[in-house]
Every structure is written in structure tokens, then in C-alpha cells.
Write a protein that holds these residues in place. Sequence first.
Motif, PDB file in Angstrom:
ATOM      1  N   CYS A  50     -18.676  -0.715 -17.806  1.00 48.55           N
ATOM      2  CA  CYS A  50     -18.817  -0.729 -16.353  1.00 48.55           C
ATOM      3  C   CYS A  50     -20.311  -0.708 -16.026  1.00 48.55           C
ATOM      4  O   CYS A  50     -21.004   0.249 -16.371  1.00 48.55           O
ATOM      5  N   CYS A  91     -21.439   2.465 -13.628  1.00 45.04           N
ATOM      6  CA  CYS A  91     -21.612   3.835 -14.125  1.00 45.04           C
ATOM      7  C   CYS A  91     -21.904   3.878 -15.621  1.00 45.04           C
ATOM      8  O   CYS A  91     -22.016   4.950 -16.204  1.00 45.04           O
ATOM      9  N   CYS A 144     -12.728   0.247 -13.866  1.00 43.14           N
ATOM     10  CA  CYS A 144     -13.364   1.385 -14.531  1.00 43.14           C
ATOM     11  C   CYS A 144     -12.616   2.667 -14.154  1.00 43.14           C
ATOM     12  O   CYS A 144     -12.552   3.029 -12.978  1.00 43.14           O
ATOM     13  N   ASN A 180     -13.500   5.566 -14.557  1.00 46.40           N
ATOM     14  CA  ASN A 180     -14.447   6.601 -14.142  1.00 46.40           C
ATOM     15  C   ASN A 180     -14.821   6.460 -12.665  1.00 46.40           C
ATOM     16  O   ASN A 180     -14.649   7.387 -11.884  1.00 46.40           O
ATOM     17  N   CYS A 181     -15.311   5.267 -12.270  1.00 42.16           N
ATOM     18  CA  CYS A 181     -15.800   5.096 -10.892  1.00 42.16           C
ATOM     19  C   CYS A 181     -14.962   4.110 -10.094  1.00 42.16           C
ATOM     20  O   CYS A 181     -15.270   3.841  -8.932  1.00 42.16           O
TER      21      CYS A 181
HETATM   22 ZN   LIG Z   1     -17.645   2.845 -13.684  1.00 45.20          ZN
END
Ligand SMILES: [Zn+2]
Lengths: 390, 135
Positions: free
Chosen positions: B28, B31, B42, B44-45
Motif C-alpha cells: 500500500c 501507509c 489495504c 490497514n488504511c
Molecule cells: Zn494502507
Amino acid sequence: MTLQKACITGTGMSTVGRNTMRLAIDHLADAALAAIADAGLTRDDIDGICTYPGRSDNAPGMSPLGVGEVRNALGINTRWHAAIPEGPAQFGPVMSAAMAVMTGQARHVLCFRALTESSSQSAGRRASVPTGKNARVSGWLSWYLPMGAMSASNWAGWIATRYFHEFDMTREHLGMLATAQRENATKNPRALMQKPLSMDDYREARMISSPLCLFDCDIPIDGACAVIVSAGDAAKDCRNAPLQIEAMGAALTGKDTWDQRPDLTTMASHDAAADLWQRTDYKAGDVDVFAVYDGFSIFVPLWMEAFGVCGHGESKALIEEGAFRLDGRHPVNTGGGQLSAGRLHGFGHLHEACEQLWHRGGERQVSDAQVAACGAGGGFLAGALLLVRQ
Amino acid sequence: MAVLPEIDMINEAFWTKGRDGKIMIVQCPDCERFIHPPERICPNCLGRNVAPRAVSGDATIYSFTINHQPWLPDMAVPFALVVADIDAAPGVRIAARFETDDIAEIAIGQKLIMDFEEVEDIRLPFFRSAQEAAQ
Ligand SMILES: [Zn+2]
């Protein structure tokens, strides 16, 4: 409104065997009708049905029957039905059934698991090797099969190697578990393996996927097991003392993989068991009998640590002490587990936990057992149940 | 008879574009999280700009097993299967075969390099010993 907790009211198991040459539905009918009768019910009382994972042709004999086949064969009319391929492992149907009866969708749910993996092993096809029917694999299996990691024994081997490395466990420890479970099996007339297993037998066994040898792997069988999950108020009218499903755990962190979990000396079992304890006042020390998934012997210490019987990496000392033996402080897999009784995919464990709580264990009965903790699944699959006799 | 992966838009780079000891791992850009197995989004984000990036396949053994059982009729045994941390992609592990002259000496922490075997349209990653390759 407080929901009244669900109860297990009856269990049934077919004769478990190898190459039985019997149809899956014959095994299933034996188990289901026995469970219904055990609960003191008739077919007409069953108004829900649930299974894991549902009919599947992915691996030979792994799941020959879905709810459809069983409804049709047994002539059951239902108000609620479901198959749970993605969920808290092999206990998905039991947990879903519990929620169904708690919310009034059904009164008595027949939960079942049928396998014909033994007689389906032919023409080079092996049980639990998901070669499928298609030339190519997709989903999570695609990250292992093409790489040559065809079998769950390979994935469990990674867990075992890492656990051995971090905590100085050895094959001797797994051998102690496997031989103790065999001893339990010799006291269980339903168990597939009835011949004692010595440590020498274990040491000399051929390796399957290091450090796991033949006797660290469970045994594919033909058979079926059924459990009746009943609404709390309906359970009171059944034949057996209701076994209340006091708490359930189905938590899962991270991705559905066998290799990416940051700490491979833990499994989803740790997520599920921790969540279970959040939902009850009972503690690990209150449990009289443990029934934990042993598709591979290494899962047993991980499940016991997941349930908080001891700290992370501390199972070794308990195994050396004999704490997991039938006469030990924390008896585990008292019927032989899948290693010795045969692979009924968690349902065998649940069946044995109920036998113990109903004090039907005969020679292997744990004295005055009232509370049982059951764990199903390995790797990223896990479901945990706490049963309390009423 | 190799069991091969079904190629889709998300995993295509991983399975077909590994070259020169490098493997395509999705990252990604927003991030910097490496994502494996690859995803479209992603985790995560929740960014949607994820893209495969060539990353050195140099790796370190996290765990291993020696498979002794032929699961398919023509499977030659024994062979080693490792789970290895990809040194340049924190958090990413790859499970694959480890071709080594010395199967008895495999150990956690051992350094690996990546190689590829071409099977049909797939470039199947496997590991070699960094030490053996340097000799
Ligand atoms: Zn990300």
C-alpha cells in the motif's frame, strides 16, 4: 430481555470404522436417530437442522452430506436450517443452533457431522488432501498446495517445529500425549483404535511431516455423530440432565492463513478461548474435563494453553507431570480423541464431553464431572464451548 | 502433477512475475504496509492504491517441516517446506519448498534466497540456501 441459554440434550454416534462400505446416510441416520432418542424426543420434535461445512466435494469423503440430504432422508420438516462452512470451525453448527434456539427460531436443532474419508481413499486420492475436482486451486489453499504443502500435517508441522524451538518441547512430549490418549481409547468401546500404543511404538513410527509422525496424526474414518441443541426451557422436559452451553468463543484475529499469524506458537484457539472466558464467571480451574481438537497432537498443548490451563509454553511441564492424563489434574480427550478414536471433526470431542457430563464414561469416567471445555479446530479455525451440567 | 493456483487480477503478479530472486508483493503506497496474501484493499488504511512491487526474496526461516509422505502418486519425498520471513517486507511470510543439499541441517534462522520454477504459466517460488548459493 435476558436470553435463556441453550442446552445440549442428546447425542448419538454411529459405529466408527475404516472402509465400512456403508453409505454416509446410513451412518448419519444411526447417529441422528440415536441422538433424538437419547434426548427423549421423536423426529417430529426436531424443527431445526445444522451442519459443518455442508455438502462438499472438495476433498474425498470430507463432507458427503448437507442439510438437504439429511432433511430429505429423515423426512424432517424444519423452521430453521443452515450449513456453516465459514465459522467457528466444526462447532459452527452448534453455536449457530444455540443462537437459533435462544432467539426462538427453533426448539430442538439436530446438529451433525458425517464423514466417509476412510472408504473414499482410493485411486491415489487421500483423505484431507483437498485436491478438488478442478485443475487449479483458489482461496487460502492456493498459498499452500502449489508450494508443495499439500497436507494439514505440513501446516501443523510448521506450528510444531516453531513451538519446539521456542519452548524446548520434544517428540517425547507429543508421544506421552498420543500414548495416553490411546490408553483412554482402550477404555472407550466406540474408539477406533483399541490396541495399546507404547512409547517405543511411537518413537519407531514413520515420520509424516516432521516433527509429526504417524501417531501424531488423527485417523480418517467412516462415521457420523449428532448432537441435539435445545432451547433452555424445552431442555427441562428432555430425558437427560440439560448440559447448558454456558459460554461460546468464536473470536478470530488476523487473516485466514496457516503461516502469517505473527506467533505460530498460538492459533485461533487462543482468540476463541480468550473470548469464551469473557462471557462467563467460570474459570479454567473450574473445568473437570477438556475435549480439545487433536487433528494433530501438537494442537493439544496449544488448546490447553489457549484455555488458560497454564501459561504460554508451559504445557511441557504439565505433560511431564501427567496432568493431561485421565487420572491427572486436567484430563484431556478422555475418549481417545481423534488420534485414537477417529476423525469425527470435533463432534467426537463434543460427544465425549457430553458422555462425561452425563456420567456415562464407564471405565474412563472422570469422577463427578460437571463442567467441560471443548475446543474445535486448528490453525485459523477455532470454536470453543463451555458446557455445564444442570 | 503439480497443483497450480488459479490466477486472478489480485494474485497475478505474485504467481507470474517473480524474476531474478525478486518476488512481487503487494504494498500500500499510502501507509507502506506490505500485504500478503495480496488483497485489493489495504486492510490497514483501506486505501485502494495497492500495487505489486518487486521485493528481494531474501528470507529467514521462521519454521519448517520435512514432508515424508507422498500425498500425490508421483510426489518424490522427503522434501523441506519452510515458512520464511521476507527480510525486505516486514510482516510477510512465504511458505514454499526449500531445495537444499543438506536437509538434516535445516534450522530456524537460516538465510534463504528465492528462485523460481516455471510450470505452465506460473513461476512457482521456492527457496535455496543463501550459503550454498554463495559457494
Ligand atoms: Zn494502507
